[in-house]
Design an enzyme around this catalytic site. Structure first.
Site, PDB file in Angstrom:
ATOM      1  CG  ASN A 133      -1.808   1.168   1.313  1.00  0.00           C
ATOM      2  OD1 ASN A 133      -1.781   2.235   0.572  1.00  0.00           O
ATOM      3  ND2 ASN A 133      -2.719   1.259   2.417  1.00  0.00           N
ATOM      4  CB  CYS A 134       1.228   4.034  -2.585  1.00  0.00           C
ATOM      5  SG  CYS A 134       1.950   5.558  -2.722  1.00  0.00           S
TER       6      CYS A 134
END
Length: 190
Positions: A133-134
């Protein structure tokens, strides 16, 4: 003399179309700033990212689109956000990659300030994190507000061109994020 920056504001499009347009602008010789959104919730994987870092079954079950970006970084759930892409000659931001991230980050910081959003530029090496997840951890020269990442960006350079695109997070669907990125329920979402 630098060419004038051309602005494109697109209506929400499919994940495939959004990435195709960014790619075309990157291949073009002009200077482009594109603002856009996504027709349906979509996950974009970073160029080098393994699809094993996301829950493919959860993506399918939630009718979320999946696409690969031409830039690196971690996956982004595009849902409640505004996405930008900047495609310009690399000499607009001479120097090392991190220097161009910083210069663009300072522009984004000023834009948020003008909108009344209190934010700051992260100038530290990103912490290691395991999920894909960025928005879990800020990277170099990304923006945070109240301790949470609000803009994530990725960049690619090739043949004298620079493409940086990123997302300004407006809201989040924590339930869908937990499913797609396999966060456990006790893990804080930053």
């Amino acid at each position: 003399m630098k060419e004038a920056l051309k602005l494109i504001i697109d209506p929400p499009c499919s994940a495939a179309r959004n990435m195709a347009v960014d790619h075309l602008l990157f291949e073009d010789s002009g200077a482009w700033l594109r603002l856009y959104q996504w027709e349906i919730p979509s996950v974009s994987l970073g160029y080098f990212q393994s699809s094993q870092e996301v829950n493919l079954q959860a993506i399918k079950d939630s009718n979320t689109a999946l696409v690969r970006r031409i830039t690196g970084g971690k996956a982004v759930l595009h849902q409640h956000e505004l996405t930008y892409s900047l495609s310009v000659p690399v000499d607009w931001f001479p120097g090392a990659l991190h220097e161009s991230y910083k210069a663009i980050g300072l522009c984004l910081l000023e834009g948020l300030k003008q909108l009344g959003v209190d934010s700051e530029l992260v100038e530290r090496k990103p912490e290691a994190f395991e999920n894909g997840n960025c928005f879990q951890v800020p990277g170099w020269y990304e923006l945070i507000s109240r301790g949470k990442k609000i803009i994530g960006s990725a960049q690619k350079r090739r043949r004298g061109r620079l493409l940086q695109h990123g997302s300004l997070l407006i809201d989040r669907d924590n339930e869908l994020i937990r499913k797609i990125f396999s966060h456990n329920n006790d893990e804080p979402l930053e």
